[in-house]
Write a protein that holds these residues in place. Structure first.
Motif, mmCIF file in Angstrom:
data_model
loop_
_atom_site.group_PDB
_atom_site.id
_atom_site.type_symbol
_atom_site.label_atom_id
_atom_site.label_comp_id
_atom_site.label_asym_id
_atom_site.label_seq_id
_atom_site.Cartn_x
_atom_site.Cartn_y
_atom_site.Cartn_z
ATOM 1 N N ILE A 87 0.854 -1.187 0.000
ATOM 2 C CA ILE A 87 0.000 0.000 0.000
ATOM 3 C C ILE A 87 0.891 1.239 0.000
ATOM 4 C CG2 ILE A 87 -1.658 1.340 1.364
ATOM 5 C CD1 ILE A 87 -2.742 -1.345 2.425
ATOM 6 N N VAL A 88 0.628 2.159 -0.931
ATOM 7 C CA VAL A 88 1.426 3.386 -0.994
ATOM 8 C C VAL A 88 0.660 4.595 -0.457
ATOM 9 C CG1 VAL A 88 2.831 2.571 -2.913
ATOM 10 C CG2 VAL A 88 0.721 3.832 -3.391
ATOM 11 N N GLN A 89 -0.676 4.450 -0.295
ATOM 12 C CA GLN A 89 -1.459 5.564 0.240
ATOM 13 C C GLN A 89 -2.714 5.044 0.920
ATOM 14 O OE1 GLN A 89 -2.671 8.452 -2.709
ATOM 15 N NE2 GLN A 89 -3.193 10.021 -1.193
ATOM 16 N N ARG A 90 -2.982 5.542 2.109
ATOM 17 C CA ARG A 90 -4.186 5.223 2.864
ATOM 18 C C ARG A 90 -5.036 6.482 2.937
ATOM 19 N NH1 ARG A 90 0.065 2.441 4.539
ATOM 20 N NH2 ARG A 90 0.966 4.387 5.267
ATOM 21 N N ILE A 91 -6.323 6.382 2.520
ATOM 22 C CA ILE A 91 -7.163 7.575 2.390
ATOM 23 C C ILE A 91 -8.465 7.377 3.163
ATOM 24 C CG2 ILE A 91 -8.151 9.245 0.777
ATOM 25 C CD1 ILE A 91 -6.504 7.875 -1.444
ATOM 26 N N PRO A 92 -8.524 7.797 4.426
ATOM 27 C CA PRO A 92 -9.802 7.743 5.147
ATOM 28 C C PRO A 92 -10.718 8.865 4.675
ATOM 29 C CG PRO A 92 -8.138 8.783 6.503
ATOM 30 C CD PRO A 92 -7.436 8.353 5.237
ATOM 31 N N HIS A 93 -12.016 8.670 4.814
ATOM 32 C CA HIS A 93 -12.925 9.771 4.508
ATOM 33 C C HIS A 93 -12.626 10.931 5.444
ATOM 34 C CE1 HIS A 93 -16.666 12.099 4.249
ATOM 35 N NE2 HIS A 93 -16.723 11.622 3.015
ATOM 36 N N PRO A 94 -12.641 12.162 4.948
ATOM 37 C CA PRO A 94 -12.242 13.302 5.787
ATOM 38 C C PRO A 94 -13.106 13.528 7.017
ATOM 39 C CG PRO A 94 -13.171 14.033 3.686
ATOM 40 C CD PRO A 94 -12.926 12.568 3.555
ATOM 41 N N ASP A 95 -14.340 13.011 7.014
ATOM 42 C CA ASP A 95 -15.215 13.189 8.177
ATOM 43 C C ASP A 95 -15.124 12.053 9.185
ATOM 44 O OD1 ASP A 95 -16.183 15.602 7.203
ATOM 45 O OD2 ASP A 95 -17.796 14.649 6.072
ATOM 46 N N TYR A 96 -14.306 11.048 8.884
ATOM 47 C CA TYR A 96 -14.185 9.925 9.810
ATOM 48 C C TYR A 96 -13.300 10.284 11.001
ATOM 49 C CZ TYR A 96 -12.581 5.539 11.838
ATOM 50 O OH TYR A 96 -12.271 4.530 12.717
ATOM 51 N N THR A 97 -13.722 9.860 12.189
ATOM 52 C CA THR A 97 -12.886 9.930 13.385
ATOM 53 C C THR A 97 -12.984 8.590 14.103
ATOM 54 O OG1 THR A 97 -14.631 10.737 14.867
ATOM 55 C CG2 THR A 97 -13.367 12.398 13.649
ATOM 56 N N ALA A 98 -11.921 8.208 14.772
ATOM 57 C CA ALA A 98 -11.887 6.914 15.456
ATOM 58 C C ALA A 98 -12.829 6.865 16.648
ATOM 59 C CB ALA A 98 -10.459 6.602 15.909
ATOM 60 N N THR A 99 -13.333 8.006 17.084
ATOM 61 C CA THR A 99 -14.218 8.055 18.251
ATOM 62 C C THR A 99 -15.687 7.877 17.882
ATOM 63 O OG1 THR A 99 -14.327 10.470 18.095
ATOM 64 C CG2 THR A 99 -12.624 9.524 19.517
ATOM 65 N N ALA A 100 -15.991 7.699 16.590
ATOM 66 C CA ALA A 100 -17.377 7.531 16.154
ATOM 67 C C ALA A 100 -17.437 6.508 15.027
ATOM 68 C CB ALA A 100 -17.957 8.859 15.687
ATOM 69 N N HIS A 101 -18.623 5.912 14.835
ATOM 70 C CA HIS A 101 -18.825 4.920 13.774
ATOM 71 C C HIS A 101 -19.197 5.551 12.435
ATOM 72 C CE1 HIS A 101 -18.285 1.318 16.073
ATOM 73 N NE2 HIS A 101 -19.293 1.547 16.897
ATOM 74 N N TYR A 102 -19.418 6.857 12.405
ATOM 75 C CA TYR A 102 -19.904 7.489 11.186
ATOM 76 C C TYR A 102 -18.789 7.647 10.151
ATOM 77 C CZ TYR A 102 -23.563 8.533 14.546
ATOM 78 O OH TYR A 102 -24.532 8.417 15.516
ATOM 79 N N HIS A 103 -19.180 7.597 8.856
ATOM 80 C CA HIS A 103 -18.258 7.824 7.731
ATOM 81 C C HIS A 103 -17.092 6.834 7.759
ATOM 82 C CE1 HIS A 103 -20.645 11.443 7.580
ATOM 83 N NE2 HIS A 103 -20.156 11.844 8.733
ATOM 84 N N ASP A 104 -17.392 5.595 8.155
ATOM 85 C CA ASP A 104 -16.359 4.561 8.276
ATOM 86 C C ASP A 104 -16.093 3.949 6.897
ATOM 87 O OD1 ASP A 104 -14.562 2.738 9.216
ATOM 88 O OD2 ASP A 104 -16.043 1.455 10.215
ATOM 89 N N ILE A 105 -15.399 4.702 6.066
ATOM 90 C CA ILE A 105 -15.114 4.271 4.707
ATOM 91 C C ILE A 105 -13.765 4.847 4.295
ATOM 92 C CG2 ILE A 105 -16.327 6.232 3.638
ATOM 93 C CD1 ILE A 105 -17.289 4.254 1.458
ATOM 94 N N GLY A 106 -12.982 4.055 3.574
ATOM 95 C CA GLY A 106 -11.661 4.508 3.174
ATOM 96 C C GLY A 106 -11.181 3.790 1.926
ATOM 97 N N LEU A 107 -10.060 4.242 1.406
ATOM 98 C CA LEU A 107 -9.464 3.673 0.208
ATOM 99 C C LEU A 107 -7.982 3.408 0.461
ATOM 100 C CD1 LEU A 107 -11.039 6.194 -2.289
ATOM 101 C CD2 LEU A 107 -11.517 3.734 -2.342
ATOM 102 N N VAL A 108 -7.447 2.398 -0.213
ATOM 103 C CA VAL A 108 -6.003 2.214 -0.240
ATOM 104 C C VAL A 108 -5.551 2.215 -1.694
ATOM 105 C CG1 VAL A 108 -5.869 0.977 1.945
ATOM 106 C CG2 VAL A 108 -6.163 -0.321 -0.164
ATOM 107 N N LYS A 109 -4.416 2.854 -1.929
ATOM 108 C CA LYS A 109 -3.826 2.883 -3.263
ATOM 109 C C LYS A 109 -2.681 1.885 -3.314
ATOM 110 C CE LYS A 109 -1.961 5.971 -6.817
ATOM 111 N NZ LYS A 109 -1.586 7.378 -7.155
#
Length: 372
Positions: free
Chosen positions: A199-221
């Motif tokens: 993996i060369v890049q990890r891209i979490p959704h900008p609204d995601y935080t580890a303290t909440a379940h919301y916007h739990d989506i991301g990409l890896v390049k």
């Protein structure tokens, strides 16, 4: 007429028993034992005269405010399912939909070896083993662990460089950042068709935080392009909030029991949508990460049609999907509708749903990363 139709709806609620039928399923018209098809009531003019005479059609299931009935199959032809959405002629097609059309055309040109029985098999806790090449987009996310790799999350191949997963799968307190992706396997020890990447890049959704379940989506390049073949093929994305198509299927190599061992063979499990209000009642009180409760705009609740079954530890990041197309050689193309996010003591209780990030809410963000 409105009164009669309202009474029909009421009768439906009284008599309704949950079914595994879905839109487009074959059904049996009980009055004459002929074959019909499950369609919206407004798509079946044959039943309207009967409703006016208080003769109600056989029901397949209820979807939101829509009744889906078993429509007599006259001539064997039905209109395709349509969704009433506003049409803005000046808007170009979504990039994700254009890409999906290309994937589908490519699928129809594939010449692979067909299984001997020629059958498309759609038969995790309560799940069954997946068939070879059945889910060619399925990927695993790995973390370094003292010279070894721990494959503890799932993902879905979207293009030759990007894999969709859960944001919480991009890093781990125990292992650090995710660093590896592999695909082209059903059993974890398969080597013949394995493709593995850094993996060369990890891209979490900008609204995601580890303290909440919301916007739990991301990409890896990935470090280099994937080689597409009959074992490795990307999936499509659900771009509209309304779910259409066949049964929902969740896949993963996660634990086969709560606190149990991870499966060595990819598991598949058929799910059905779970009422969002009931889902909210189950999770909100017990989770500090759900301050706004279950949000239907960004989450999907789904549960197994079996007595006990659920996505479990190790399935995180994997897809909730529907089959979009199958060619004559039994090769499949899927549409990803959700990303496995969290659950509640998988498989310990009947009808406890899992919660999935609703992909359609994040299409613009995904497009900007994957197909800029």
């Amino acid at each position: 007429m409105l009164l009669i139709y309202s009474l029909f709806i009421l009768c439906y609620y009284v008599q309704f028993i949950q079914s595994e039928l879905y839109y487009g399923s074959s059904c049996v018209v009980q009055k004459d034992n002929t074959t019909g098809q499950c369609v919206y009531i407004h798509e079946c003019p044959e039943v309207i005269p009967g409703i006016k005479r208080w003769i109600f059609p056989q029901n397949c299931f209820f979807e939101g405010s829509e009744v889906v009935v078993c429509c007599p199959n006259k001539g064997g032809t039905f209109r395709e399912r349509t969704i009433d959405l506003p049409v803005i002629p000046t808007d170009p097609p979504r990039k994700a939909d254009q890409i999906c059309s290309e994937y589908e055309k490519s699928l129809m040109n594939v010449t692979e070896n067909i299984d001997e029985d020629g059958v498309v098999h759609v038969t995790i806790v309560g799940g069954t083993d997946a068939d070879e090449k059945e889910f060619p987009h399925m990927s695993q996310i790995g973390f370094k662990d003292n010279g070894n790799i721990q494959w503890i999350c799932g993902g879905s191949l979207l293009s030759d460089l990007f894999v969709l997963t859960a944001a919480h799968c991009l890093s781990s307190l125990k292992y650090g950042d995710a660093e590896h992706v592999r695909m082209g396997i059903v059993h974890v020890d398969d080597k013949a068709n394995l493709q593995e990447f850094h993996i060369v890049q990890r891209i979490p959704h900008p609204d995601y935080t580890a303290t909440a379940h919301y916007h739990d989506i991301g990409l890896v390049k990935l470090c280099r392009p994937v080689q597409f073949n009959e074992w490795v093929r990307p999936a499509c994305l659900q771009t509209q909030p309304v779910l259409v198509g066949g049964p929902l299927i969740v896949t993963g190599w996660g634990d086969t029991a709560f606190a149990g061992d991870a499966s060595k063979t990819l598991q598949k499990l058929v799910l059905v949508l779970h009422d969002s209000n009931k889902c909210n009642d189950l999770f909100r009180v017990s989770s500090k990460k759900l301050q706004s409760g279950i949000r239907n705009d960004v989450m999907i609740c789904a549960t197994s049609v079996q007595e006990i079954g659920d996505a479990c530890q190790g399935d995180s990041g994997g897809p909730l999907q529907v089959r979009k197309a199958t060619n004559i050689n039994n090769a499949n193309l899927y549409t990803i509708v959700g990303v496995t996010s969290f659950g509640k003591a998988c498989a310990l209780a009947k009808s406890i749903p899992g919660v999935y990030t609703r992909v359609s809410n994040y299409i613009k963000w995904i497009e900007d990363q994957v197909w800029p």
